[in-house]
Scaffold this motif. Structure first.
Motif, PDB file in Angstrom:
ATOM      1  N   GLU A  13       0.818  -1.213   0.000  1.00  0.00           N
ATOM      2  CA  GLU A  13       0.000   0.000   0.000  1.00  0.00           C
ATOM      3  C   GLU A  13       0.857   1.271   0.000  1.00  0.00           C
ATOM      4  O   GLU A  13       0.343   2.362  -0.248  1.00  0.00           O
ATOM      5  N   ILE A  14       2.159   1.149   0.254  1.00  0.00           N
ATOM      6  CA  ILE A  14       3.053   2.309   0.263  1.00  0.00           C
ATOM      7  C   ILE A  14       3.290   2.735  -1.190  1.00  0.00           C
ATOM      8  O   ILE A  14       3.685   1.922  -2.026  1.00  0.00           O
ATOM      9  N   PRO A  15       3.046   3.995  -1.501  1.00  0.00           N
ATOM     10  CA  PRO A  15       3.246   4.457  -2.879  1.00  0.00           C
ATOM     11  C   PRO A  15       4.680   4.221  -3.372  1.00  0.00           C
ATOM     12  O   PRO A  15       5.641   4.534  -2.672  1.00  0.00           O
ATOM     13  N   GLY A  16       4.798   3.609  -4.537  1.00  0.00           N
ATOM     14  CA  GLY A  16       6.084   3.378  -5.165  1.00  0.00           C
ATOM     15  C   GLY A  16       6.851   2.173  -4.671  1.00  0.00           C
ATOM     16  O   GLY A  16       7.923   1.856  -5.189  1.00  0.00           O
ATOM     17  N   VAL A  17       6.312   1.451  -3.691  1.00  0.00           N
ATOM     18  CA  VAL A  17       7.060   0.342  -3.096  1.00  0.00           C
ATOM     19  C   VAL A  17       7.226  -0.835  -4.059  1.00  0.00           C
ATOM     20  O   VAL A  17       8.221  -1.556  -3.982  1.00  0.00           O
ATOM     21  N   MET A  18       6.300  -1.010  -4.978  1.00  0.00           N
ATOM     22  CA  MET A  18       6.441  -2.106  -5.942  1.00  0.00           C
ATOM     23  C   MET A  18       7.746  -1.929  -6.730  1.00  0.00           C
ATOM     24  O   MET A  18       8.492  -2.878  -6.934  1.00  0.00           O
ATOM     25  N   MET A  19       8.036  -0.702  -7.160  1.00  0.00           N
ATOM     26  CA  MET A  19       9.257  -0.423  -7.896  1.00  0.00           C
ATOM     27  C   MET A  19      10.486  -0.694  -7.030  1.00  0.00           C
ATOM     28  O   MET A  19      11.492  -1.201  -7.509  1.00  0.00           O
ATOM     29  N   PHE A  20      10.392  -0.359  -5.727  1.00  0.00           N
ATOM     30  CA  PHE A  20      11.501  -0.627  -4.808  1.00  0.00           C
ATOM     31  C   PHE A  20      11.811  -2.121  -4.788  1.00  0.00           C
ATOM     32  O   PHE A  20      12.961  -2.530  -4.882  1.00  0.00           O
ATOM     33  N   PHE A  21      10.785  -2.941  -4.661  1.00  0.00           N
ATOM     34  CA  PHE A  21      10.976  -4.387  -4.642  1.00  0.00           C
ATOM     35  C   PHE A  21      11.634  -4.857  -5.936  1.00  0.00           C
ATOM     36  O   PHE A  21      12.623  -5.591  -5.905  1.00  0.00           O
ATOM     37  N   ILE A  22      11.080  -4.444  -7.069  1.00  0.00           N
ATOM     38  CA  ILE A  22      11.577  -4.899  -8.371  1.00  0.00           C
ATOM     39  C   ILE A  22      13.029  -4.451  -8.574  1.00  0.00           C
ATOM     40  O   ILE A  22      13.862  -5.239  -9.031  1.00  0.00           O
ATOM     41  N   GLU A  23      13.337  -3.198  -8.246  1.00  0.00           N
ATOM     42  CA  GLU A  23      14.707  -2.689  -8.402  1.00  0.00           C
ATOM     43  C   GLU A  23      15.697  -3.445  -7.534  1.00  0.00           C
ATOM     44  O   GLU A  23      16.887  -3.493  -7.842  1.00  0.00           O
ATOM     45  N   ASN A  24      15.207  -4.049  -6.459  1.00  0.00           N
ATOM     46  CA  ASN A  24      16.071  -4.823  -5.569  1.00  0.00           C
ATOM     47  C   ASN A  24      15.999  -6.324  -5.837  1.00  0.00           C
ATOM     48  O   ASN A  24      16.480  -7.131  -5.039  1.00  0.00           O
ATOM     49  N   LEU A  60      14.136  -0.713   2.953  1.00  0.00           N
ATOM     50  CA  LEU A  60      12.697  -0.573   2.758  1.00  0.00           C
ATOM     51  C   LEU A  60      12.111   0.415   3.749  1.00  0.00           C
ATOM     52  O   LEU A  60      11.281   1.257   3.391  1.00  0.00           O
ATOM     53  N   ASN A  61      12.556   0.376   4.986  1.00  0.00           N
ATOM     54  CA  ASN A  61      12.100   1.342   6.003  1.00  0.00           C
ATOM     55  C   ASN A  61      12.536   2.759   5.637  1.00  0.00           C
ATOM     56  O   ASN A  61      11.757   3.698   5.782  1.00  0.00           O
ATOM     57  N   GLU A  62      13.751   2.902   5.150  1.00  0.00           N
ATOM     58  CA  GLU A  62      14.224   4.222   4.720  1.00  0.00           C
ATOM     59  C   GLU A  62      13.376   4.739   3.559  1.00  0.00           C
ATOM     60  O   GLU A  62      13.020   5.915   3.514  1.00  0.00           O
ATOM     61  N   PHE A  63      13.040   3.860   2.627  1.00  0.00           N
ATOM     62  CA  PHE A  63      12.201   4.232   1.496  1.00  0.00           C
ATOM     63  C   PHE A  63      10.825   4.672   1.988  1.00  0.00           C
ATOM     64  O   PHE A  63      10.288   5.690   1.565  1.00  0.00           O
ATOM     65  N   ALA A  64      10.234   3.905   2.899  1.00  0.00           N
ATOM     66  CA  ALA A  64       8.889   4.195   3.403  1.00  0.00           C
ATOM     67  C   ALA A  64       8.863   5.524   4.178  1.00  0.00           C
ATOM     68  O   ALA A  64       7.850   6.229   4.159  1.00  0.00           O
ATOM     69  N   GLU A  65       9.948   5.866   4.856  1.00  0.00           N
ATOM     70  CA  GLU A  65      10.007   7.098   5.648  1.00  0.00           C
ATOM     71  C   GLU A  65      10.079   8.337   4.764  1.00  0.00           C
ATOM     72  O   GLU A  65       9.715   9.426   5.202  1.00  0.00           O
ATOM     73  N   LYS A  66      10.528   8.184   3.515  1.00  0.00           N
ATOM     74  CA  LYS A  66      10.630   9.327   2.615  1.00  0.00           C
ATOM     75  C   LYS A  66       9.252   9.874   2.256  1.00  0.00           C
ATOM     76  O   LYS A  66       9.115  11.042   1.951  1.00  0.00           O
ATOM     77  N   ASP A  67       8.251   8.997   2.280  1.00  0.00           N
ATOM     78  CA  ASP A  67       6.897   9.411   1.882  1.00  0.00           C
ATOM     79  C   ASP A  67       6.143  10.108   2.965  1.00  0.00           C
ATOM     80  O   ASP A  67       6.188  10.140   4.040  1.00  0.00           O
TER      81      ASP A  67
END
Length: 67
Positions: A13-24, A60-67
């Motif tokens: 549900e976090i915006p943009g997280v799908m791309m984070f997963f795929i990029e990793n 992932l936590n760092e990514f989620a905190e940016k939003d």
């Protein structure tokens, strides 16, 4: 805070997280949509080493905190 027990469906549900997963290099999907279990279980099934699991969850936590 996201941890090994966090449900993948909720993380998605976090915006943009799908791309984070795929990029990793981790697909958060199963045949029926978002993986129905915990993040830890997904990473285990994807054969991610314990050290890399910790690094992935930290990033992932760092990514989620940016939003």
């Amino acid at each position: 805070m996201i941890n090994r027990d966090s449900p993948v469906e909720e993380i998605m549900e976090i915006p943009g997280v799908m791309m984070f997963f795929i990029e990793n290099g981790i697909s958060p999907f199963s045949c029926a949509g978002s993986f129905p279990g915990s993040l830890g279980k997904l990473l285990e099934l994807k054969r991610v080493s314990p050290e890399k699991q910790e690094a992935f969850i930290k990033a992932l936590n760092e990514f989620a905190e940016k939003d």
